[in-house]
Design an enzyme around this catalytic site. Sequence first.
Site, PDB file in Angstrom:
ATOM      1  N   ASN A  13      75.694  66.797 -92.160  1.00 15.46           N
ATOM      2  CA  ASN A  13      76.467  67.791 -92.696  1.00 15.46           C
ATOM      3  C   ASN A  13      76.857  67.652 -94.240  1.00 15.46           C
ATOM      4  O   ASN A  13      77.666  66.671 -94.670  1.00 15.46           O
ATOM      5  CB  ASN A  13      77.967  67.418 -91.913  1.00 15.46           C
ATOM      6  CG  ASN A  13      78.957  68.806 -92.059  1.00 15.46           C
ATOM      7  OD1 ASN A  13      78.660  69.602 -92.882  1.00 15.46           O
ATOM      8  ND2 ASN A  13      79.928  68.960 -91.238  1.00 15.46           N
ATOM      9  N   LYS A  20      78.440  64.168 -94.496  1.00 18.41           N
ATOM     10  CA  LYS A  20      78.781  63.422 -93.087  1.00 18.41           C
ATOM     11  C   LYS A  20      77.323  63.134 -92.149  1.00 18.41           C
ATOM     12  O   LYS A  20      76.454  64.200 -92.047  1.00 18.41           O
ATOM     13  CB  LYS A  20      79.808  63.720 -92.266  1.00 18.41           C
ATOM     14  CG  LYS A  20      81.034  64.012 -93.257  1.00 18.41           C
ATOM     15  CD  LYS A  20      82.237  64.681 -92.445  1.00 18.41           C
ATOM     16  CE  LYS A  20      83.295  64.687 -93.137  1.00 18.41           C
ATOM     17  NZ  LYS A  20      83.961  65.861 -92.872  1.00 18.41           N
ATOM     18  N   ARG A  98      73.798  70.883 -90.279  1.00 13.27           N
ATOM     19  CA  ARG A  98      74.668  72.109 -90.300  1.00 13.27           C
ATOM     20  C   ARG A  98      74.633  73.139 -91.538  1.00 13.27           C
ATOM     21  O   ARG A  98      74.516  72.759 -92.481  1.00 13.27           O
ATOM     22  CB  ARG A  98      76.088  71.391 -90.246  1.00 13.27           C
ATOM     23  CG  ARG A  98      77.016  72.511 -90.283  1.00 13.27           C
ATOM     24  CD  ARG A  98      78.561  72.014 -90.351  1.00 13.27           C
ATOM     25  NE  ARG A  98      79.683  72.950 -90.339  1.00 13.27           N
ATOM     26  CZ  ARG A  98      80.627  72.972 -90.800  1.00 13.27           C
ATOM     27  NH1 ARG A  98      81.057  72.096 -91.549  1.00 13.27           N
ATOM     28  NH2 ARG A  98      81.811  73.963 -90.787  1.00 13.27           N
ATOM     29  N   HIS A 187      82.543  78.270 -87.762  1.00 12.98           N
ATOM     30  CA  HIS A 187      82.899  77.475 -86.614  1.00 12.98           C
ATOM     31  C   HIS A 187      82.246  77.544 -85.449  1.00 12.98           C
ATOM     32  O   HIS A 187      82.783  77.082 -84.185  1.00 12.98           O
ATOM     33  CB  HIS A 187      84.387  77.125 -86.363  1.00 12.98           C
ATOM     34  CG  HIS A 187      85.462  76.385 -87.449  1.00 12.98           C
ATOM     35  ND1 HIS A 187      86.476  76.830 -87.816  1.00 12.98           N
ATOM     36  CD2 HIS A 187      85.170  75.840 -88.647  1.00 12.98           C
ATOM     37  CE1 HIS A 187      87.044  76.341 -88.928  1.00 12.98           C
ATOM     38  NE2 HIS A 187      86.005  75.421 -89.093  1.00 12.98           N
ATOM     39  N   LEU A 216      91.586  74.155 -84.506  1.00 10.44           N
ATOM     40  CA  LEU A 216      92.720  74.001 -85.511  1.00 10.44           C
ATOM     41  C   LEU A 216      92.434  72.408 -86.358  1.00 10.44           C
ATOM     42  O   LEU A 216      92.907  71.400 -85.825  1.00 10.44           O
ATOM     43  CB  LEU A 216      93.953  73.813 -85.037  1.00 10.44           C
ATOM     44  CG  LEU A 216      94.420  75.009 -84.041  1.00 10.44           C
ATOM     45  CD1 LEU A 216      95.937  74.833 -83.455  1.00 10.44           C
ATOM     46  CD2 LEU A 216      94.152  76.479 -84.735  1.00 10.44           C
ATOM     47  N   ARG A 248      93.817  76.984 -97.376  1.00  9.73           N
ATOM     48  CA  ARG A 248      93.246  78.667 -97.428  1.00  9.73           C
ATOM     49  C   ARG A 248      94.341  79.314 -96.815  1.00  9.73           C
ATOM     50  O   ARG A 248      95.151  78.854 -95.677  1.00  9.73           O
ATOM     51  CB  ARG A 248      92.025  78.566 -96.589  1.00  9.73           C
ATOM     52  CG  ARG A 248      90.648  78.138 -97.432  1.00  9.73           C
ATOM     53  CD  ARG A 248      89.608  78.337 -96.384  1.00  9.73           C
ATOM     54  NE  ARG A 248      89.021  77.157 -95.964  1.00  9.73           N
ATOM     55  CZ  ARG A 248      88.260  76.885 -95.166  1.00  9.73           C
ATOM     56  NH1 ARG A 248      87.752  77.745 -94.193  1.00  9.73           N
ATOM     57  NH2 ARG A 248      87.718  75.515 -94.986  1.00  9.73           N
ATOM     58  N   ASP A 289      97.489  67.988 -95.206  1.00 12.38           N
ATOM     59  CA  ASP A 289      97.464  67.228 -93.982  1.00 12.38           C
ATOM     60  C   ASP A 289      98.483  67.553 -92.972  1.00 12.38           C
ATOM     61  O   ASP A 289      99.690  67.367 -93.489  1.00 12.38           O
ATOM     62  CB  ASP A 289      97.178  65.969 -94.234  1.00 12.38           C
ATOM     63  CG  ASP A 289      96.577  64.892 -93.209  1.00 12.38           C
ATOM     64  OD1 ASP A 289      95.494  64.573 -93.139  1.00 12.38           O
ATOM     65  OD2 ASP A 289      97.263  64.846 -92.225  1.00 12.38           O
ATOM     66  N   GLU A 340      93.771  68.777 -81.267  1.00 12.25           N
ATOM     67  CA  GLU A 340      93.572  67.648 -80.324  1.00 12.25           C
ATOM     68  C   GLU A 340      94.703  66.692 -80.350  1.00 12.25           C
ATOM     69  O   GLU A 340      94.932  65.925 -79.293  1.00 12.25           O
ATOM     70  CB  GLU A 340      92.144  67.014 -80.487  1.00 12.25           C
ATOM     71  CG  GLU A 340      90.919  67.936 -80.357  1.00 12.25           C
ATOM     72  CD  GLU A 340      89.682  67.190 -81.001  1.00 12.25           C
ATOM     73  OE1 GLU A 340      89.549  65.959 -81.174  1.00 12.25           O
ATOM     74  OE2 GLU A 340      88.792  67.984 -81.400  1.00 12.25           O
ATOM     75  N   ASN A 341      95.413  66.823 -81.495  1.00 13.65           N
ATOM     76  CA  ASN A 341      96.322  65.517 -81.690  1.00 13.65           C
ATOM     77  C   ASN A 341      97.915  65.885 -81.880  1.00 13.65           C
ATOM     78  O   ASN A 341      98.515  65.027 -81.821  1.00 13.65           O
ATOM     79  CB  ASN A 341      95.908  64.739 -82.819  1.00 13.65           C
ATOM     80  CG  ASN A 341      94.562  63.889 -82.964  1.00 13.65           C
ATOM     81  OD1 ASN A 341      94.458  63.164 -82.184  1.00 13.65           O
ATOM     82  ND2 ASN A 341      93.491  64.400 -83.441  1.00 13.65           N
ATOM     83  N   GLU A 391      80.603  68.674 -82.839  1.00 12.64           N
ATOM     84  CA  GLU A 391      79.888  69.764 -83.578  1.00 12.64           C
ATOM     85  C   GLU A 391      78.425  68.799 -83.795  1.00 12.64           C
ATOM     86  O   GLU A 391      77.264  69.342 -83.509  1.00 12.64           O
ATOM     87  CB  GLU A 391      80.334  70.051 -84.804  1.00 12.64           C
ATOM     88  CG  GLU A 391      81.336  71.240 -84.625  1.00 12.64           C
ATOM     89  CD  GLU A 391      82.296  71.739 -85.878  1.00 12.64           C
ATOM     90  OE1 GLU A 391      83.023  70.563 -86.186  1.00 12.64           O
ATOM     91  OE2 GLU A 391      82.149  72.522 -86.412  1.00 12.64           O
TER      92      GLU A 391
END
Length: 404
Positions: A13, A20, A98, A187, A216, A248, A289, A340-341, A391
């Site tokens: 990616n 990555k 990607r 995405h 998200l 954004r 963040d 997820e968190n 992904e």
Amino acid sequence: MSAGEAMQVLVINSGSSSIKYQLLDPNSGTVSAHGQVSRIGESVASGAPTVEHYGGGRTFEHDGPIADHAAGLRVVFDLFARSGHDLTGEGLAAVGHRVVHGGEVFYRPTLVTDAVVAAIEELSSLAPLHNPANVMGIESARRLLPDVPQVAVFDTAFFHGLPDAAKTYAIDTKVAAAHGIRRYGFHGTSHEYVSGQVARLLGRDPATVNQIVLHLGNGASASAIRGGRAVDTSMGLTPLEGLVMGTRSGDIDPGVLLHLARTAGMGIEAIDALLNRDSGLKGLAGVNDFRELGRLIDTGDAAARLAYGVYIHRLRRYLGAYLVELGQVDAITFTAGVGENNAQVRADALAGLTRFGITVDPVRNTAKDRTARHISPPGADIAVLVVPTNEELAIARAAAHLIR
Ligand code: ADP
């Protein structure tokens, strides 16, 4: 890699200043090495390493400056050798890349050739921040691994078949056609992977499941999926439309751009930077963040609270729209870093919707569990789920499938 070892795919990616990567088995999903190149093209005085590589149970770091993507990948390949992975051997079945924007041209995983690279490059006008960086990653990997098939997997692909009414902007069709202006969605690899996992978790054929997926992360997007096919998504021509994101703005009255150009004298570059880099949570609260946003809210910071409110309001607006578009919904799923968190976001996004068959169970929602799971109570009309996205695995599987 010796013969008989499990199949391996290298997934890359490549971003504007980072790469990555993961080396993984597309069948089992087992990751044998992974890492990241950071600060490509930047001067490196001190601080964190520019390359971090994990493999063979060890961590490897590289501290020197990385001039460009090719130099970054050369360091990565050396580190692969040091962690006991010979990428030039026969075990590497493919490299999966990607690619952010496939335009109208690419809607399937595609074997990379010179013509494909040229076409991806041509689409850079639609994704100036992403496609050129993707191409640099592809070109560097092709030079380093000339005998390994390289496969491009597009972020827009899953949304290629959006219904006309969902993908069309209400502007002069001649202008739209001349400039490729339509809603493409992004995405897609994540929305496709997660929606497939949801069908599995429900024990149902994907073709029978209607669902909403909320991806998200730093970037954020929602999708409405009917029977395995995307029928709407929140991102548009670019990944700027839709939900409030880390930096954004998401949806904004296009009149704001005109107003800024006319009355503030802002040029295109300044408006681009404003909307893509200095808006969203960062624009509202000074941080992009979500964990930092939470800390600010805990200290009573009013701007952070407002940012959170705007974020949740936008999310609920899309949820409402997609519930109506789908008519009948089987599952709503949260994924990516925030989805997820962050149990609070999940609870607030779906608060007060019991009359629509949507309930979040507080104990399930706050359980310390990282696996795909239900957070709605047993027997709920609409299943609410948390499903970790992956992904890299989806790209590895797409690449392996194509070369088979
Ligand atoms: P990207 O779009 O860069 O892939 P991610 O999916 O990693 O983004 O999501 C990044 C966001 O997820 C950040 O806002 C971060 O605060 C949030 N996040 C990541 N991990 C956690 C965690 N353990 N707890 C709460 N928030 C998290």
